[in-house]
Design an enzyme around this catalytic site. Structure first.
Site, PDB file in Angstrom:
ATOM      1  N   ASP A 205      -3.613 -11.330   0.730  1.00  0.00           N
ATOM      2  CA  ASP A 205      -2.117 -11.045   0.426  1.00  0.00           C
ATOM      3  C   ASP A 205      -1.477 -11.710   1.946  1.00  0.00           C
ATOM      4  O   ASP A 205      -2.076 -12.501   1.929  1.00  0.00           O
ATOM      5  CB  ASP A 205      -2.584  -9.431   1.004  1.00  0.00           C
ATOM      6  CG  ASP A 205      -1.360  -8.795   0.407  1.00  0.00           C
ATOM      7  OD1 ASP A 205      -0.249  -8.767   0.364  1.00  0.00           O
ATOM      8  OD2 ASP A 205      -1.575  -7.874  -0.359  1.00  0.00           O
ATOM      9  N   HIS A 295       2.486 -12.158  -2.849  1.00  0.00           N
ATOM     10  CA  HIS A 295       1.450 -12.037  -1.607  1.00  0.00           C
ATOM     11  C   HIS A 295       0.285 -12.791  -1.578  1.00  0.00           C
ATOM     12  O   HIS A 295      -0.679 -12.813  -1.193  1.00  0.00           O
ATOM     13  CB  HIS A 295       0.808 -11.019  -2.612  1.00  0.00           C
ATOM     14  CG  HIS A 295       1.466  -8.994  -2.393  1.00  0.00           C
ATOM     15  ND1 HIS A 295       2.055  -8.262  -0.890  1.00  0.00           N
ATOM     16  CD2 HIS A 295       2.417  -8.427  -3.312  1.00  0.00           C
ATOM     17  CE1 HIS A 295       2.928  -7.344  -1.860  1.00  0.00           C
ATOM     18  NE2 HIS A 295       2.254  -7.155  -2.729  1.00  0.00           N
ATOM     19  N   GLU A 355       4.543  -6.541  -7.996  1.00  0.00           N
ATOM     20  CA  GLU A 355       5.777  -6.717  -6.621  1.00  0.00           C
ATOM     21  C   GLU A 355       5.886  -7.819  -6.015  1.00  0.00           C
ATOM     22  O   GLU A 355       5.699  -9.148  -4.899  1.00  0.00           O
ATOM     23  CB  GLU A 355       5.067  -5.983  -4.772  1.00  0.00           C
ATOM     24  CG  GLU A 355       4.883  -4.781  -4.702  1.00  0.00           C
ATOM     25  CD  GLU A 355       4.011  -3.939  -3.930  1.00  0.00           C
ATOM     26  OE1 GLU A 355       4.610  -2.825  -3.189  1.00  0.00           O
ATOM     27  OE2 GLU A 355       3.349  -4.770  -3.242  1.00  0.00           O
TER      28      GLU A 355
HETATM   29  C1  ACM Z   1       0.295  -1.803  -5.204  1.00  0.00           C
HETATM   30  O1  ACM Z   1       0.480  -0.845  -4.398  1.00  0.00           O
HETATM   31  N1  ACM Z   1       1.367  -3.030  -5.004  1.00  0.00           N
HETATM   32  C2  ACM Z   1      -0.429  -2.091  -6.145  1.00  0.00           C
END
Ligand code: ACM
Ligand code: ZN
Length: 768
Positions: A205, A295, A355
């Protein structure tokens, strides 16, 4: 002694009675409670006992079961002090593969006085049988040291058991904070005990790249280490103000390089293989996730040609994503996954896909060209194109793809599996299954284990019914359930266990047990029975909330403080001067009478002496507050919506007003969306002189004021949380106000009950 004259089938939840063992053996009778989590399907109880002896052997009728037998021997040896031998063929305990009805993981377990047989329909089924056998033994079996004076006896039983869902998972975010391979193994041990079989490992991440990729060494050389970020600093702050060492940054993950303090760590590929082997032995498949195209900060900042522009960093909300317009970026992603695929044997890989900030894609000539060339109209379609391209690559390598539910946007392939996480996108699972795609349920409202736990969290998980309202065809596509441990605010292994357990038990039971077994009270008893075991295992679980009081309590005359703890192994200590209770503070072991307004602070302690949560509660000596004399005339309540972006209820009225609404209840009016600050005013109609209990549930913050006095403070940003307060009110109308704020799909609900426990229907009025 025959306790049952004829064979009878019963569920494991019914078997929480006291068994008298030993009457048919040489050992003296021992009293033992049987308590298995997750609830097993069918249990036929016979009236004898099987006793583990020093010459007990574990036999395997199939060589592939040898690791399972060795695992069982390791479980049973330390506490008993016996050297339990594993052999081919039959043993005192025999493990076999066979045709057992049910999904993969089904097993039968027969314990007779002269031996135990476990037959699984797969390796995982045998492990599930081993975990049931383990829980038939007294909790002391978990001790890593020899326990003296215990009869290692279990009741004789015939068990037939099978999982409800094939997927019973836990996700660990090892990026935001790093967990060593041994810490991960500790989590796998707890998962195995409760028959959980999928470990989703979030390996990368923006805050840290945790897996060695040989082709791109900078991913870990640079990307696995960071200077303390804002999350780290906040964790350190909390560890100090709350005197909580579990919130401190672990020393063993800090190193000093050329004068810089760096924090992090990563798994070498050898570490990964070791953890996979450990999981495989315990019947757990590992699903690796390298989250992309968003990410990916370690990748975009350390390698050229991966992002749209050389300038990388953060957009308005999320980090710069991979550039799906550049072939070099696609090649990079595939090279990374190629190494991953060679390492992880399980058929699924998780692409992430959540995201993604798409502003760069709008400006990037390569992305725009890719869109034109492929006739893609939106950046969402470009995201889909990228995901599909990766999925093709996975499929060519013999793997199947899972992604977070954002992969639905812009078009979902026929074969991808969707992990539904956004509770607020209510139709995501319905849409995916209607298209024929499989879904794993992990809606954040219940299954995000990093969210603060309250007294309802366990029940909210337990009572969720995946697939309710779907067609049978859709329901068949629900693979199962998973709890996610996101770790922005979880810096240590101890804190991770604290957040995950006991909620993990509720997820395990939801995933395994047949819905016909669902019985919250019975589950509550059974999970209470697990705490002694978890203590002996050294799991730093969270003691569930104390029960029997509200955050504010009213009494007339004399009050009675009567509290219970769902964990029978915990001790409760309290103070009334606002100081933090210690083990030396008065111990609560019987109800306390109060005649004056008193502020209590309660703390729970585990047998190890480790302090659990602290709760403050006020018992207010009250009179019935008189009602207003003139009854207001308009039905309902008046809600005023402010365009509010803050996070304190007290500041709502400073924001501009968007509109006013009449509502019949404390609720978010239908038209109110986006940046919400609500001030709801009116009167509560008390049907009689009574002490009323107000339960205010909100996501995010809320405050309830009655007669100008704050009864509930549920303020601040948070997930769904209910706070309960009381007030003594005379019959008639009482002015009330609820304040509430949220940005992004929240909840608001007020429930009122009288002292008889009955809910009061709403007959609010307002007078404007
Ligand atoms: C997430 O909680 N962004 C999958
Ligand atoms: Zn681009």
């Amino acid at each position: 002694m025959m306790r049952h004259s004829k064979k009878r089938l019963m569920t494991a939840c019914m078997l929480a009675g006291v068994l008298m063992l030993g009457a048919c053996t040489d050992t003296p009778p021992v009293t033992k409670e049987v308590s298995i989590v997750p609830a097993i399907n069918q249990l036929e109880e016979t009236s004898n006992a099987f006793v583990l002896k020093s010459n007990t052997t574990i036999g395997v009728t199939d060589n592939t079961l040898t690791p399972a037998a060795e695992y069982l021997a390791q479980l049973l040896s330390p506490a008993t002090g016996y050297t339990i031998r594993v052999k081919e063929g039959e043993g005192t305990i025999t493990l076999s593969l066979g045709n057992v009805e049910g999904k993969e993981g089904a097993y039968t377990l027969t314990a007779a006085s002269d031996g135990v047989n476990i037959t699984g329909n797969s390796y995982g089924g045998v492990i599930a049988g081993i975990e049931s056998l383990r829980q038939l033994f007294p909790p002391q079996i978990e001790s890593k040291e020899k326990v003296k004076g215990t009869d290692w006896a279990i009741p004789t039983v015939n068990i037939q058991d099978a999982p409800r869902f094939e997927w019973r998972g836990i996700m660990l975010d090892a990026s935001r904070h790093f967990y060593t391979k041994d810490e991960v193994k500790g989590l796998l041990d707890v998962m195995a005990l409760y028959k959980m079989n999928k470990f989703h490992w979030h390996l990368t991440d923006d805050q840290g790249w945790r897996i060695e990729i040989k082709k791109y060494p900078l991913l870990t050389e640079k990307g696995a280490w960071r200077k303390f970020n804002s999350h780290d600093r906040e964790c350190i702050r909390q560890s100090k103000v709350n005197d909580n060492p579990d919130m401190a940054i672990p020393e063993d993950k800090i190193r000093v390089v050329e004068g810089d303090t760096l924090y992090g760590g990563y798994y070498t590929q050898e570490d990964i293989k070791e953890v996979i082997a450990y999981a495989t032995t315990r019947g757990i498949d590992i699903v690796p996730e390298i989250d992309m195209p968003g990410h990916m900060l370690a990748a975009v900042s350390n390698y050229q040609g991966v992002s749209c522009f050389d300038e990388t960093g953060w957009g308005s909300v999320f980090s710069s994503p991979v550039c799906p317009g550049k072939d070099s970026a696609l090649e990079f992603c595939k090279n990374v996954y190629a190494e991953l695929i060679d390492l992880f044997p399980y058929k699924y890989v998780h692409i992430g896909g959540d995201e993604v900030e798409k502003t760069n894609w709008k400006k990037c000539p390569d992305c725009q060209k890719r869109m034109r060339d492929n006739n893609l109209k939106t950046e969402e379609e470009l995201q889909s194109w990228f995901i599909h391209d990766m999925e093709k690559f996975f499929n060519e390598k013999g793997k199947e793809m899972i992604g977070w539910d954002e992969i639905i946007e812009g078009g979902l392939s026929k074969t991808a599996t969707v992990m539904w996480w956004r509770s607020w996108v209510k139709d995501a699972a319905d849409k995916a299954t209607a298209q024929g795609n499989s879904v794993v349920f992990t809606p954040n409202g219940q299954f995000y284990l990093d969210y603060a736990e309250d007294k309802n969290s366990m029940a909210n998980i337990y009572n969720l019914e995946p697939g309710k309202g779907m067609t049978p065809e859709q329901q068949a596509l629900i693979m199962g359930v998973q709890g996610n441990i996101w770790c922005e605010w979880i810096p240590s292994n101890a804190r991770m266990q604290y957040m995950a357990v006991p909620r993990l038990l509720a997820i395990a039971e939801l995933g395994w047990s047949d819905p016909s077994q669902k019985d919250w009270d019975a589950f509550k008893q059974r999970f209470a029975g697990q705490f002694e075991r978890l203590n002996i295992m050294g799991v730093n679980y969270r003691i569930p909330d104390l029960e029997g009081f509200n955050s504010v309590n009213a009494f007339i005359g004399e009050g009675n403080v009567s509290i219970t703890c769902p964990d029978p192994t915990a001790e409760i200590h309290y103070t009334t001067d606002g100081s933090t209770p210690t083990l030396q503070s008065p111990r609560y072991d019987a109800p306390i009478q109060v005649t004056e307004t008193t502020d209590f602070t309660f703390c729970t302690f585990r047998p190890s002496g480790k302090r659990g949560d602290m709760v403050k509660t006020r018992f207010i000596k009250s009179e019935y507050t008189p009602a207003v004399t003139a009854a207001p005339s308009n039905p309902g309540l008046k809600a005023t919506w402010h365009e509010f972006k803050g996070n304190k209820c007290g500041e709502i009225e400073k924001a501009p007003i968007n509109g006013s609404y009449s509502v019949e209840d404390v609720m978010i009016p239908k038209k109110v969306k986006g940046n919400i600050g609500l001030i709801i005013k009116g009167y509560f109609n008390a049907p009689q002189d009574d002490i009323y209990t107000f339960a205010l549930l909100s996501d995010d913050g809320s405050i309830l004021t009655i007669e100008g006095e704050q009864v509930i403070n549920n303020d601040g940003p948070h997930g769904p949380r209910e706070i309960v307060g009381q007030k003594a009110l005379a019959k008639g109308y009482h002015p009330m106000e609820v304040r509430y704020f949220d940005q992004n799909g929240g909840q608001l609900k007020l429930k009122v009950t009288g002292s008889d426990g009955k809910e009061i229907p709403f007959t609010h009025l307002y007078a404007h």
